[in-house]
Design a protein around this motif. Structure first.
Motif, PDB file in Angstrom:
ATOM      1  N   GLY A 148       0.799  -1.217   0.000  1.00  0.00           N
ATOM      2  CA  GLY A 148       0.000   0.000   0.000  1.00  0.00           C
ATOM      3  C   GLY A 148       0.835   1.271   0.000  1.00  0.00           C
ATOM      4  N   GLN A 149       2.135   1.155   0.380  1.00  0.00           N
ATOM      5  CA  GLN A 149       2.978   2.352   0.367  1.00  0.00           C
ATOM      6  C   GLN A 149       3.348   2.686  -1.088  1.00  0.00           C
ATOM      7  OE1 GLN A 149       6.492   1.725   2.637  1.00  0.00           O
ATOM      8  NE2 GLN A 149       7.336   3.738   2.220  1.00  0.00           N
ATOM      9  N   PRO A 150       3.184   3.948  -1.490  1.00  0.00           N
ATOM     10  CA  PRO A 150       3.494   4.244  -2.890  1.00  0.00           C
ATOM     11  C   PRO A 150       4.968   3.984  -3.192  1.00  0.00           C
ATOM     12  CG  PRO A 150       3.080   6.283  -1.652  1.00  0.00           C
ATOM     13  CD  PRO A 150       2.776   5.140  -0.731  1.00  0.00           C
ATOM     14  N   ASP A 151       5.208   3.312  -4.273  1.00  0.00           N
ATOM     15  CA  ASP A 151       6.575   3.013  -4.669  1.00  0.00           C
ATOM     16  C   ASP A 151       7.116   4.222  -5.434  1.00  0.00           C
ATOM     17  OD1 ASP A 151       8.875   2.196  -5.875  1.00  0.00           O
ATOM     18  OD2 ASP A 151       8.149   0.175  -6.323  1.00  0.00           O
ATOM     19  N   LEU A 152       7.770   5.127  -4.662  1.00  0.00           N
ATOM     20  CA  LEU A 152       8.165   6.403  -5.256  1.00  0.00           C
ATOM     21  C   LEU A 152       9.187   6.213  -6.368  1.00  0.00           C
ATOM     22  CD1 LEU A 152       8.338   8.606  -2.047  1.00  0.00           C
ATOM     23  CD2 LEU A 152       6.582   8.587  -3.810  1.00  0.00           C
ATOM     24  N   VAL A 153      10.076   5.250  -6.146  1.00  0.00           N
ATOM     25  CA  VAL A 153      11.116   5.046  -7.160  1.00  0.00           C
ATOM     26  C   VAL A 153      10.486   4.620  -8.475  1.00  0.00           C
ATOM     27  CG1 VAL A 153      13.099   3.653  -7.793  1.00  0.00           C
ATOM     28  CG2 VAL A 153      12.899   4.567  -5.483  1.00  0.00           C
ATOM     29  N   ARG A 154       9.618   3.613  -8.369  1.00  0.00           N
ATOM     30  CA  ARG A 154       8.985   3.137  -9.608  1.00  0.00           C
ATOM     31  C   ARG A 154       8.046   4.204 -10.169  1.00  0.00           C
ATOM     32  NH1 ARG A 154      11.292  -2.061 -11.135  1.00  0.00           N
ATOM     33  NH2 ARG A 154      12.330  -2.583  -9.224  1.00  0.00           N
ATOM     34  N   ALA A 155       7.388   4.970  -9.245  1.00  0.00           N
ATOM     35  CA  ALA A 155       6.464   5.993  -9.711  1.00  0.00           C
ATOM     36  C   ALA A 155       7.187   7.008 -10.573  1.00  0.00           C
ATOM     37  CB  ALA A 155       5.796   6.678  -8.526  1.00  0.00           C
ATOM     38  N   ASP A 156       8.469   7.293 -10.214  1.00  0.00           N
ATOM     39  CA  ASP A 156       9.260   8.243 -10.971  1.00  0.00           C
ATOM     40  C   ASP A 156       9.423   7.774 -12.417  1.00  0.00           C
ATOM     41  OD1 ASP A 156      10.631  10.573 -11.160  1.00  0.00           O
ATOM     42  OD2 ASP A 156      12.548   9.748 -10.518  1.00  0.00           O
ATOM     43  N   LEU A 157       9.278   6.460 -12.593  1.00  0.00           N
ATOM     44  CA  LEU A 157       9.472   5.892 -13.918  1.00  0.00           C
ATOM     45  C   LEU A 157       8.146   5.462 -14.534  1.00  0.00           C
ATOM     46  CD1 LEU A 157      12.635   3.661 -13.593  1.00  0.00           C
ATOM     47  CD2 LEU A 157      12.405   5.912 -14.598  1.00  0.00           C
ATOM     48  N   ALA A 158       7.066   6.135 -14.169  1.00  0.00           N
ATOM     49  CA  ALA A 158       5.766   5.750 -14.721  1.00  0.00           C
ATOM     50  C   ALA A 158       5.871   5.679 -16.237  1.00  0.00           C
ATOM     51  CB  ALA A 158       4.718   6.768 -14.297  1.00  0.00           C
ATOM     52  N   GLN A 159       5.503   4.520 -16.775  1.00  0.00           N
ATOM     53  CA  GLN A 159       5.683   4.309 -18.216  1.00  0.00           C
ATOM     54  C   GLN A 159       4.923   5.351 -19.025  1.00  0.00           C
ATOM     55  OE1 GLN A 159       7.798   2.370 -19.750  1.00  0.00           O
ATOM     56  NE2 GLN A 159       8.512   1.136 -18.054  1.00  0.00           N
ATOM     57  N   ALA A 160       3.771   5.797 -18.489  1.00  0.00           N
ATOM     58  CA  ALA A 160       2.986   6.781 -19.236  1.00  0.00           C
ATOM     59  C   ALA A 160       3.775   8.080 -19.380  1.00  0.00           C
ATOM     60  CB  ALA A 160       1.659   7.033 -18.535  1.00  0.00           C
ATOM     61  N   ASP A 161       4.450   8.497 -18.296  1.00  0.00           N
ATOM     62  CA  ASP A 161       5.245   9.727 -18.365  1.00  0.00           C
ATOM     63  C   ASP A 161       6.407   9.548 -19.334  1.00  0.00           C
ATOM     64  OD1 ASP A 161       3.579  10.789 -16.498  1.00  0.00           O
ATOM     65  OD2 ASP A 161       4.932  10.443 -14.803  1.00  0.00           O
ATOM     66  N   LEU A 162       7.031   8.383 -19.261  1.00  0.00           N
ATOM     67  CA  LEU A 162       8.148   8.136 -20.172  1.00  0.00           C
ATOM     68  C   LEU A 162       7.669   8.129 -21.619  1.00  0.00           C
ATOM     69  CD1 LEU A 162      10.237   5.430 -18.268  1.00  0.00           C
ATOM     70  CD2 LEU A 162      10.689   7.868 -18.472  1.00  0.00           C
ATOM     71  N   ALA A 163       6.502   7.525 -21.838  1.00  0.00           N
ATOM     72  CA  ALA A 163       5.966   7.473 -23.208  1.00  0.00           C
ATOM     73  C   ALA A 163       5.707   8.893 -23.717  1.00  0.00           C
ATOM     74  CB  ALA A 163       4.692   6.641 -23.247  1.00  0.00           C
ATOM     75  N   ARG A 164       5.186   9.748 -22.829  1.00  0.00           N
ATOM     76  CA  ARG A 164       4.968  11.151 -23.230  1.00  0.00           C
ATOM     77  C   ARG A 164       6.286  11.822 -23.602  1.00  0.00           C
ATOM     78  NH1 ARG A 164       0.653  11.206 -19.901  1.00  0.00           N
ATOM     79  NH2 ARG A 164       1.878  11.484 -18.008  1.00  0.00           N
ATOM     80  N   ALA A 165       7.358  11.397 -22.930  1.00  0.00           N
ATOM     81  CA  ALA A 165       8.681  11.965 -23.222  1.00  0.00           C
ATOM     82  C   ALA A 165       9.339  11.285 -24.424  1.00  0.00           C
ATOM     83  CB  ALA A 165       9.572  11.841 -21.983  1.00  0.00           C
ATOM     84  N   GLY A 166       8.640  10.317 -25.019  1.00  0.00           N
ATOM     85  CA  GLY A 166       9.197   9.627 -26.190  1.00  0.00           C
ATOM     86  C   GLY A 166      10.174   8.535 -25.839  1.00  0.00           C
ATOM     87  N   LEU A 167       9.996   7.950 -24.636  1.00  0.00           N
ATOM     88  CA  LEU A 167      10.948   6.940 -24.175  1.00  0.00           C
ATOM     89  C   LEU A 167      10.231   5.649 -23.795  1.00  0.00           C
ATOM     90  CD1 LEU A 167      13.054   9.222 -21.814  1.00  0.00           C
ATOM     91  CD2 LEU A 167      13.850   8.225 -23.959  1.00  0.00           C
ATOM     92  N   ARG A 168      10.927   4.549 -23.979  1.00  0.00           N
ATOM     93  CA  ARG A 168      10.488   3.253 -23.473  1.00  0.00           C
ATOM     94  C   ARG A 168      11.610   2.719 -22.594  1.00  0.00           C
ATOM     95  NH1 ARG A 168      10.169  -1.065 -27.263  1.00  0.00           N
ATOM     96  NH2 ARG A 168      10.251   0.493 -28.920  1.00  0.00           N
ATOM     97  N   PHE A 169      11.257   2.149 -21.447  1.00  0.00           N
ATOM     98  CA  PHE A 169      12.269   1.637 -20.524  1.00  0.00           C
ATOM     99  C   PHE A 169      11.870   0.237 -20.105  1.00  0.00           C
ATOM    100  CE2 PHE A 169      13.782   1.371 -15.995  1.00  0.00           C
ATOM    101  CZ  PHE A 169      15.113   1.193 -16.321  1.00  0.00           C
ATOM    102  N   GLU A 170      12.692  -0.734 -20.444  1.00  0.00           N
ATOM    103  CA  GLU A 170      12.367  -2.129 -20.160  1.00  0.00           C
ATOM    104  C   GLU A 170      13.469  -2.766 -19.313  1.00  0.00           C
ATOM    105  OE1 GLU A 170      10.431  -3.721 -24.208  1.00  0.00           O
ATOM    106  OE2 GLU A 170      12.143  -2.376 -24.479  1.00  0.00           O
ATOM    107  N   VAL A 171      13.085  -3.148 -18.103  1.00  0.00           N
ATOM    108  CA  VAL A 171      14.033  -3.824 -17.208  1.00  0.00           C
ATOM    109  C   VAL A 171      14.036  -5.311 -17.564  1.00  0.00           C
ATOM    110  CG1 VAL A 171      14.533  -4.383 -14.793  1.00  0.00           C
ATOM    111  CG2 VAL A 171      13.679  -2.115 -15.399  1.00  0.00           C
TER     112      VAL A 171
END
Ligand code: ACO
Length: 271
Positions: free
Chosen positions: A4-27
């Motif tokens: 239930g605690q927000p995962d701030l680190v992962r939130a920073d990498l929200a795929q939607a935000d990255l997509a808006r920036a023209g980026l894809r990030f795949e671990v």
């Protein structure tokens, strides 16, 4: 991380935000322990915006600790056509902030924020690999230069276009360029803004490897597998040692090797 605690680190990498920036990030791509960043605006040849550079910086800040090798590549036929030239027009790029003027007191801080997207690729905890097909122009060439290693498809074309457009290259590409090709060649490449093909790039040591286009992904996957075979602490200590070598005398570097070996072996025994 508790439930239930927000995962701030992962939130920073929200795929939607990255997509808006023209980026894809795949671990985990192309292998566990690696990650792939894809510039993903192929219709515009992966032209870059400040939002994309800030997105790259966000990836660097929130890189999962298990990632030790980062591949940077472009979707479609080009690695990147450099800065989105529409940013230099009054209309700009829809949905993007305009470029900050050099006359703005906040310019230095703003540009440092853009450069952050390039700088972390040198961190000793990761090895970064640029997989380049087609054009890598201006800001795109500088991104490839920011990576530790470059694998080029045989159709790759590198060009430092900035001076021809009245700009200096300012996304951290000048240092690696000089380090790799030397001052006279760097000067010639920048001030003529000529395009360097894959064969010449290999001769100038701008590519560790040149392969036919169809083999690029496989060659990068093989390289990544080889890099991941080395223990993380050994890879980090070796990269650090090598990065510091140019600024040291032989005596200093020899001493650094001794110190590093002691610390590394202690870490390995404890680990
Ligand atoms: N900015 C904005 N749009 C671009 C850019 C760019 N840098 N590069 C390409 N595009 C767009 C084109 O306008 C075109 O859009 P359209 O389909 O709506 O007409 C589309 O991407 C495809 O481009 P083409 O030119 O048709 O593709 P081609 O494969 O023939 O050529 C190339 C690719 C060589 C990269 C060419 O597009 C080009 O020279 N682009 C400009 C490169 C440049 O000068 N970049 C700035 C460098 S300086 C810096 O980065 C700071």
């Amino acid at each position: 991380m508790t439930a239930g605690q927000p995962d701030l680190v992962r939130a920073d990498l929200a795929q939607a935000d990255l997509a808006r920036a023209g980026l894809r990030f795949e671990v985990g791509v192309p292998a566990p322990g690696a990650a792939t960043i894809t510039l993903d605006r192929s219709r515009r040849r992966n032209a870059m915006t400040p939002g994309m550079w800030q997105g790259l910086a966000a990836i660097g800040r929130a890189l999962p600790p298990e990632v030790r090798v980062v591949v940077v590549t472009g979707a479609g036929p080009s690695f990147s056509a450099g800065i989105d030239l529409r940013l230099f027009t009054p209309e700009g790029v829809p949905g993007e902030d305009p470029l900050v003027s050099t006359a703005d007191p906040g310019f230095d801080e703003w540009l440092a924020g853009c450069q952050a997207g390039y700088r972390w690729l040198r961190d000793p905890g990761v090895v970064s690999v640029a997989a380049v097909r087609g054009h890598a122009i201006g800001a795109g060439f500088q991104l490839a230069l920011s990576c530790d290693l470059r694998v080029l498809a045989d159709d790759a074309q590198l060009c430092m276009k900035e001076p021809a457009l009245g700009l200096v290259p300012d996304l951290t590409g000048t240092k690696p360029l000089v380090d790799i090709v030397g001052l006279p060649r760097a000067l010639e490449l920048c001030l003529t803004s000529r395009t360097v093909g894959a064969a010449e790039a290999a001769a100038l040591r701008l590519a560790e490897l040149v392969v036919p286009g169809a083999e690029l992904e496989g060659a990068v996957a093989d390289l990544v597998a080889a890099l991941l075979a080395v223990e993380p602490a050994v890879a980090r200590a070796t990269k650090e040692l090598l990065q510091q070598a140019p600024g040291r005398t032989l005596d200093e570097q020899a001493a650094a090797e001794r110190r590093t070996q002691v610390v590394l072996q202690r870490t390995r025994l404890e680990g």
